[in-house]
Write a protein that holds these residues in place. Sequence first.
Motif, mmCIF file in Angstrom:
data_model
loop_
_atom_site.group_PDB
_atom_site.id
_atom_site.type_symbol
_atom_site.label_atom_id
_atom_site.label_comp_id
_atom_site.label_asym_id
_atom_site.label_seq_id
_atom_site.Cartn_x
_atom_site.Cartn_y
_atom_site.Cartn_z
ATOM 1 N N ASP A 121 0.831 -0.989 0.100
ATOM 2 C CA ASP A 121 0.078 0.164 0.130
ATOM 3 C C ASP A 121 0.660 1.209 -0.067
ATOM 4 O O ASP A 121 2.085 1.162 -0.059
ATOM 5 C CB ASP A 121 -0.897 -0.070 1.129
ATOM 6 N N ARG A 127 -0.197 -5.774 1.799
ATOM 7 C CA ARG A 127 -1.685 -6.077 2.451
ATOM 8 C C ARG A 127 -2.118 -7.042 1.076
ATOM 9 O O ARG A 127 -1.732 -7.322 -0.191
ATOM 10 C CB ARG A 127 -2.469 -4.969 2.059
ATOM 11 N N ARG A 130 -7.528 -8.104 -2.672
ATOM 12 C CA ARG A 130 -8.839 -8.553 -2.732
ATOM 13 C C ARG A 130 -9.183 -8.265 -4.453
ATOM 14 O O ARG A 130 -8.915 -7.292 -5.134
ATOM 15 C CB ARG A 130 -9.918 -7.882 -1.899
ATOM 16 N N HIS A 134 -14.718 -6.360 -1.290
ATOM 17 C CA HIS A 134 -14.455 -4.999 -1.357
ATOM 18 C C HIS A 134 -13.978 -4.946 0.269
ATOM 19 O O HIS A 134 -13.996 -5.707 1.103
ATOM 20 C CB HIS A 134 -15.582 -4.075 -1.734
ATOM 21 N N HIS A 135 -13.537 -3.481 0.551
ATOM 22 C CA HIS A 135 -13.142 -3.124 1.744
ATOM 23 C C HIS A 135 -14.012 -3.464 2.784
ATOM 24 O O HIS A 135 -13.679 -3.614 4.234
ATOM 25 C CB HIS A 135 -12.689 -1.685 1.738
ATOM 26 N N ASN A 136 -15.390 -3.548 2.530
ATOM 27 C CA ASN A 136 -16.397 -3.717 3.708
ATOM 28 C C ASN A 136 -16.628 -5.359 3.970
ATOM 29 O O ASN A 136 -17.716 -5.730 4.673
ATOM 30 C CB ASN A 136 -17.565 -3.048 3.636
ATOM 31 N N ASP A 158 -14.113 -2.914 7.897
ATOM 32 C CA ASP A 158 -13.160 -1.772 6.932
ATOM 33 C C ASP A 158 -11.835 -2.120 6.721
ATOM 34 O O ASP A 158 -10.920 -2.222 7.581
ATOM 35 C CB ASP A 158 -13.360 -0.273 7.642
ATOM 36 N N VAL A 159 -11.585 -2.839 5.537
ATOM 37 C CA VAL A 159 -10.313 -3.285 5.380
ATOM 38 C C VAL A 159 -9.733 -2.434 3.997
ATOM 39 O O VAL A 159 -10.246 -2.202 2.974
ATOM 40 C CB VAL A 159 -10.322 -4.826 4.539
ATOM 41 N N PRO A 160 -8.580 -1.463 4.188
ATOM 42 C CA PRO A 160 -8.039 -0.779 3.338
ATOM 43 C C PRO A 160 -7.692 -1.337 1.951
ATOM 44 O O PRO A 160 -7.293 -2.374 1.882
ATOM 45 C CB PRO A 160 -6.878 -0.140 3.751
ATOM 46 N N PHE A 161 -8.062 -0.523 0.970
ATOM 47 C CA PHE A 161 -7.806 -1.481 -0.395
ATOM 48 C C PHE A 161 -6.351 -0.799 -0.932
ATOM 49 O O PHE A 161 -6.119 0.275 -0.829
ATOM 50 C CB PHE A 161 -8.924 -0.816 -1.518
ATOM 51 N N ARG A 204 -10.505 -0.895 -10.608
ATOM 52 C CA ARG A 204 -11.226 -1.685 -9.496
ATOM 53 C C ARG A 204 -12.642 -1.916 -9.925
ATOM 54 O O ARG A 204 -13.393 -0.916 -10.217
ATOM 55 C CB ARG A 204 -11.144 -0.693 -8.054
#
Length: 530
Positions: A121, A127, A130, A134-136, A158-161, A204
Amino acid sequence: MQAIHKEFPALAGEEKGRVHTMRISTETLKPIVALLMSKHWRLLTMAGNDERAQAGTFTVSWVFGLAKENKIMRLVLPVDQHKPVFPSIFELTESALLFELEIRDMFGLTPEGNPELTVEDDHGKGRMRRLAHHHNWPENTYPLRKDFPWNKRPPEVDVPFPFRYGEGEGVFEIPVGPIHAGVIEPGHFRFTAVGEMILNLEIRLWYSHRGIEKLFEQKNLTDAVVLAEHISGDTSFAHSLAFCEAAEELAGMPVSKRAGLLRIIFLELERIYNHVGDIGMIGLDAAFAFAGSNGSRLKELAMQLNDKLTGSRILRGVNAIGGVTKDITGENAEFLEKFLASFEQDFEEFVNVLFSTSSLLDRLETTGRLKQKTAFDYNTVGVVARASGLKRDARQDFPNEWWRHTHMSVPTFETGDVFARFQVRVEEVRQSVKIIRTTLAQLPEGEPILSTRPIALKEGDVAISIVEGWRGELVHMVIAGANNSLYRVKVRDASFLNWPTLSRAILNNIVPDFPICNKSYNMSYAGNDL
């Protein structure tokens, strides 16, 4: 086939129709794939499956096709549920990369050796990349496992992309989407540019993910045909045809000649209305309003024809397991013949203006070039592949008995730019008109268009269908469950293979040319995201 059996005599295999299934081991996977690739087999799709209830394992399937010989090879690898890891074959074919990430997201099976499993990142931290999630979406939650409830919403997290960030003097980023200034599907495009020159494009997708493959498992066969029509709205007929052909193979259900030929006509009608619309919109994105208005006019005429023949502007409700529900007889047959004559003249006048407009050609030529080697390495299909010199078309490469006797040529161009993709569409519209006209004259009288034979599927049987949709090759792999249910349906739209090459085609082009390049691809968000 003989070369594989000679090289690996101990491996078990079974053959049903054109599909040969071979159960392999971790040690034999890569040697077999390398052998297939050396013999010009091509990876069509990959699919995970949860067989823990039957065999105590997961499985991963690699489906390869041999063009012209109309053969399909399905390699099946059992994966230990306690050690859910399988070898990546990315080093042998780049197109495996996204298939492997999709299997990881949906089943929790890790493709060992896949270079995109983790990315850095903006803070230099590794990281997990995915693809579908998605981040959620919560970690360690895999929706295509059988113990995942289809109708329960998981908790949001909440997972950062991990976007890739550009650095350096004069380098800046332009985020576009996922919500766009138009009635189109959602997708996020992040450009890294110096001035107007594009250095990198990161795409994305998966905002349109609806859980199509999970929903198939909840449907009866009739409702599954309807669901197939909704995979990608503008490809309703081709996707429902692919599903029906797979189901018919599982049921051993023959289709009458009249029904088979009607399917050819409807498939080409779908190709025509989409292609003429795209031809116009490519011109519109080059600021040539005449192209946009006339392309839309021709598309509207084609969709009105669809509605008159079938009751649906986008050809829904036409396919059924065992044939079709709509016939073309009498007044409608005469109307279709007259329409083709009028449409053909109208279309030629339209494209003559386009080809004689130098300002339009200046915007299309050399823009968004996809080199043939890149197209080959990424395993592109359909319009994009043919514009880059790859002669790939499932109607010729993997024909059913009706296409086998249909005369057609595959238009290809070498430049791989927007103009080449524009030209492929023009030639395919011309060819589709000829195919429809010829096929209409060959419809046999007195045959039923839909079989009334009861449908009976054998649990565990597998069928694979390949259909050339208007964007390109579609693949459906269907595994029968108990009591005529669907245990697993794997769908692969042409867009899944072609989307990754868009970021390659746009490199070193200017930002204002992206809309033209994107429209010349016109990939499906929904068909990709499922």
